[in-house]
Design a protein around this motif. Structure first.
Motif, PDB file in Angstrom:
ATOM      1  N   LEU A 130      32.237  40.378  40.050  1.00 44.48           N
ATOM      2  CA  LEU A 130      30.867  39.881  40.046  1.00 44.48           C
ATOM      3  C   LEU A 130      30.237  39.997  38.654  1.00 44.48           C
ATOM      4  CD1 LEU A 130      28.335  38.920  41.673  1.00 44.48           C
ATOM      5  CD2 LEU A 130      27.805  41.350  41.938  1.00 44.48           C
ATOM      6  N   VAL A 131      30.468  41.093  37.980  1.00 39.76           N
ATOM      7  CA  VAL A 131      29.925  41.283  36.631  1.00 39.76           C
ATOM      8  C   VAL A 131      30.536  40.274  35.664  1.00 39.76           C
ATOM      9  CG1 VAL A 131      29.941  42.882  34.652  1.00 39.76           C
ATOM     10  CG2 VAL A 131      29.248  43.679  36.905  1.00 39.76           C
ATOM     11  N   ILE A 132      31.819  39.991  35.796  1.00 33.98           N
ATOM     12  CA  ILE A 132      32.460  39.006  34.928  1.00 33.98           C
ATOM     13  C   ILE A 132      31.836  37.632  35.141  1.00 33.98           C
ATOM     14  CG2 ILE A 132      34.632  37.770  34.531  1.00 33.98           C
ATOM     15  CD1 ILE A 132      36.063  40.446  35.055  1.00 33.98           C
ATOM     16  N   VAL A 133      31.570  37.281  36.385  1.00 36.59           N
ATOM     17  CA  VAL A 133      30.953  35.984  36.666  1.00 36.59           C
ATOM     18  C   VAL A 133      29.512  35.948  36.168  1.00 36.59           C
ATOM     19  CG1 VAL A 133      30.205  34.471  38.544  1.00 36.59           C
ATOM     20  CG2 VAL A 133      32.480  35.462  38.594  1.00 36.59           C
ATOM     21  N   LEU A 134      28.768  37.030  36.346  1.00 37.11           N
ATOM     22  CA  LEU A 134      27.364  37.052  35.928  1.00 37.11           C
ATOM     23  C   LEU A 134      27.189  37.002  34.415  1.00 37.11           C
ATOM     24  CD1 LEU A 134      25.773  39.632  38.385  1.00 37.11           C
ATOM     25  CD2 LEU A 134      25.362  37.182  38.300  1.00 37.11           C
ATOM     26  N   THR A 135      28.121  37.597  33.668  1.00 34.21           N
ATOM     27  CA  THR A 135      27.965  37.618  32.210  1.00 34.21           C
ATOM     28  C   THR A 135      28.377  36.298  31.560  1.00 34.21           C
ATOM     29  OG1 THR A 135      30.125  38.676  32.021  1.00 34.21           O
ATOM     30  CG2 THR A 135      28.183  40.099  31.937  1.00 34.21           C
ATOM     31  N   GLN A 136      29.192  35.511  32.229  1.00 29.83           N
ATOM     32  CA  GLN A 136      29.557  34.163  31.795  1.00 29.83           C
ATOM     33  C   GLN A 136      30.134  34.115  30.386  1.00 29.83           C
ATOM     34  OE1 GLN A 136      26.162  31.640  32.270  1.00 29.83           O
ATOM     35  NE2 GLN A 136      25.779  32.311  34.343  1.00 29.83           N
ATOM     36  N   THR A 137      31.106  34.942  30.111  1.00 33.31           N
ATOM     37  CA  THR A 137      31.762  34.893  28.803  1.00 33.31           C
ATOM     38  C   THR A 137      33.130  34.241  28.968  1.00 33.31           C
ATOM     39  OG1 THR A 137      32.539  37.134  29.139  1.00 33.31           O
ATOM     40  CG2 THR A 137      30.565  36.869  27.835  1.00 33.31           C
ATOM     41  N   ARG A 138      33.379  33.212  28.199  1.00 31.82           N
ATOM     42  CA  ARG A 138      34.602  32.425  28.348  1.00 31.82           C
ATOM     43  C   ARG A 138      35.860  33.203  27.983  1.00 31.82           C
ATOM     44  NH1 ARG A 138      32.469  28.265  24.704  1.00 31.82           N
ATOM     45  NH2 ARG A 138      30.366  28.710  25.306  1.00 31.82           N
ATOM     46  N   VAL A 139      35.758  34.068  27.003  1.00 30.18           N
ATOM     47  CA  VAL A 139      36.930  34.846  26.593  1.00 30.18           C
ATOM     48  C   VAL A 139      37.398  35.750  27.738  1.00 30.18           C
ATOM     49  CG1 VAL A 139      37.735  36.600  24.985  1.00 30.18           C
ATOM     50  CG2 VAL A 139      36.307  34.758  24.177  1.00 30.18           C
ATOM     51  N   THR A 140      36.463  36.327  28.451  1.00 30.26           N
ATOM     52  CA  THR A 140      36.827  37.197  29.565  1.00 30.26           C
ATOM     53  C   THR A 140      37.405  36.390  30.721  1.00 30.26           C
ATOM     54  OG1 THR A 140      35.066  38.659  28.888  1.00 30.26           O
ATOM     55  CG2 THR A 140      35.981  39.038  31.044  1.00 30.26           C
ATOM     56  N   PHE A 141      36.914  35.171  30.943  1.00 28.31           N
ATOM     57  CA  PHE A 141      37.495  34.322  31.976  1.00 28.31           C
ATOM     58  C   PHE A 141      38.957  34.020  31.658  1.00 28.31           C
ATOM     59  CE2 PHE A 141      33.078  32.491  32.937  1.00 28.31           C
ATOM     60  CZ  PHE A 141      32.885  33.386  33.969  1.00 28.31           C
ATOM     61  N   ILE A 142      39.245  33.709  30.392  1.00 24.29           N
ATOM     62  CA  ILE A 142      40.622  33.430  29.981  1.00 24.29           C
ATOM     63  C   ILE A 142      41.479  34.686  30.136  1.00 24.29           C
ATOM     64  CG2 ILE A 142      42.072  32.824  28.005  1.00 24.29           C
ATOM     65  CD1 ILE A 142      39.721  31.011  27.102  1.00 24.29           C
ATOM     66  N   SER A 143      40.939  35.824  29.742  1.00 19.39           N
ATOM     67  CA  SER A 143      41.673  37.083  29.882  1.00 19.39           C
ATOM     68  C   SER A 143      41.929  37.415  31.337  1.00 19.39           C
ATOM     69  CB  SER A 143      40.907  38.224  29.227  1.00 19.39           C
ATOM     70  OG  SER A 143      40.681  37.977  27.882  1.00 19.39           O
ATOM     71  N   LEU A 144      40.968  37.132  32.191  1.00 15.42           N
ATOM     72  CA  LEU A 144      41.134  37.384  33.618  1.00 15.42           C
ATOM     73  C   LEU A 144      42.234  36.502  34.207  1.00 15.42           C
ATOM     74  CD1 LEU A 144      39.980  38.912  36.087  1.00 15.42           C
ATOM     75  CD2 LEU A 144      38.476  36.963  36.438  1.00 15.42           C
ATOM     76  N   ILE A 145      42.302  35.265  33.783  1.00 14.73           N
ATOM     77  CA  ILE A 145      43.368  34.375  34.248  1.00 14.73           C
ATOM     78  C   ILE A 145      44.721  34.894  33.784  1.00 14.73           C
ATOM     79  CG2 ILE A 145      44.319  32.059  33.983  1.00 14.73           C
ATOM     80  CD1 ILE A 145      41.371  31.078  33.909  1.00 14.73           C
ATOM     81  N   ILE A 146      44.813  35.349  32.545  1.00 11.53           N
ATOM     82  CA  ILE A 146      46.066  35.889  32.029  1.00 11.53           C
ATOM     83  C   ILE A 146      46.484  37.139  32.805  1.00 11.53           C
ATOM     84  CG2 ILE A 146      47.133  37.004  30.016  1.00 11.53           C
ATOM     85  CD1 ILE A 146      45.513  35.020  28.291  1.00 11.53           C
ATOM     86  N   VAL A 147      45.514  38.006  33.127  1.00  8.43           N
ATOM     87  CA  VAL A 147      45.826  39.220  33.891  1.00  8.43           C
ATOM     88  C   VAL A 147      46.313  38.856  35.283  1.00  8.43           C
ATOM     89  CG1 VAL A 147      44.747  41.211  35.001  1.00  8.43           C
ATOM     90  CG2 VAL A 147      44.324  40.764  32.604  1.00  8.43           C
ATOM     91  N   MET A 148      45.694  37.877  35.900  1.00 11.58           N
ATOM     92  CA  MET A 148      46.068  37.493  37.257  1.00 11.58           C
ATOM     93  C   MET A 148      47.450  36.827  37.301  1.00 11.58           C
ATOM     94  SD  MET A 148      43.705  38.558  39.209  1.00 11.58           S
ATOM     95  CE  MET A 148      44.036  37.703  40.701  1.00 11.58           C
ATOM     96  N   LEU A 149      47.829  36.132  36.234  1.00 11.24           N
ATOM     97  CA  LEU A 149      49.114  35.463  36.207  1.00 11.24           C
ATOM     98  C   LEU A 149      50.275  36.405  35.867  1.00 11.24           C
ATOM     99  CD1 LEU A 149      48.198  32.063  34.521  1.00 11.24           C
ATOM    100  CD2 LEU A 149      48.623  32.528  36.936  1.00 11.24           C
ATOM    101  N   THR A 150      49.993  37.535  35.255  1.00 13.20           N
ATOM    102  CA  THR A 150      51.087  38.436  34.891  1.00 13.20           C
ATOM    103  C   THR A 150      51.294  39.517  35.905  1.00 13.20           C
ATOM    104  OG1 THR A 150      49.581  39.771  33.562  1.00 13.20           O
ATOM    105  CG2 THR A 150      50.855  38.095  32.437  1.00 13.20           C
TER     106      THR A 150
END
Length: 126
Positions: A106-126
């Motif tokens: 929820l905090v990641i979505v609320l802060t709306q930072t694109r770098v963290t979204f990309i990092s989150l996708i990378i974490v989820m894929l590995t």
């Protein structure tokens, strides 16, 4: 030289400490935006400080990185069964891990930072 040395037994309790600190910081951000009357849904969530010019400013990247760290540590505590962690089999720690996972997301979505979204996708894929 002694300042750079860490003992191996820190691996057993450091994830639990990181979990607690990330949860407290995430809850502090949510409390800050819920009590801020100037916060508008859709704007970037941050703890706002009044600057010298009278405008309010804050840094959402700091809280976004904390949300990502909380998400990663929660995933590790939930899914890694081979770790010999302090209080790992405690149901209270598992409950906090699950709660921190969703609050961090929820905090990641609320802060709306694109770098963290990309990092989150990378974490989820590995």
């Amino acid at each position: 030289m002694f300042l750079l040395k860490a003992k191996n037994n820190i691996q057993s309790y450091l994830p639990v400490i990181i979990l607690i600190f990330t949860l407290v910081t995430n809850l502090a951000l949510i409390y800050s935006i819920s009590t801020n009357p100037a916060y508008v849904i859709g704007s970037r969530a941050t703890v706002q400080f009044k600057s010298a010019t009278g405008d309010f400013a804050g840094n959402p990247h700091m809280y976004s990185r904390n949300g990502l760290a909380g998400f990663i540590i929660s995933l590790l505590l939930i899914f890694k069964n081979d770790l010999s962690l302090w209080l790992k089999n405690n149901p209270f720690i598992r409950l906090i891990s699950h709660a921190n996972l969703w609050i961090s997301l929820l905090v990641i979505v609320l802060t709306q930072t694109r770098v963290t979204f990309i990092s989150l996708i990378i974490v989820m894929l590995t």
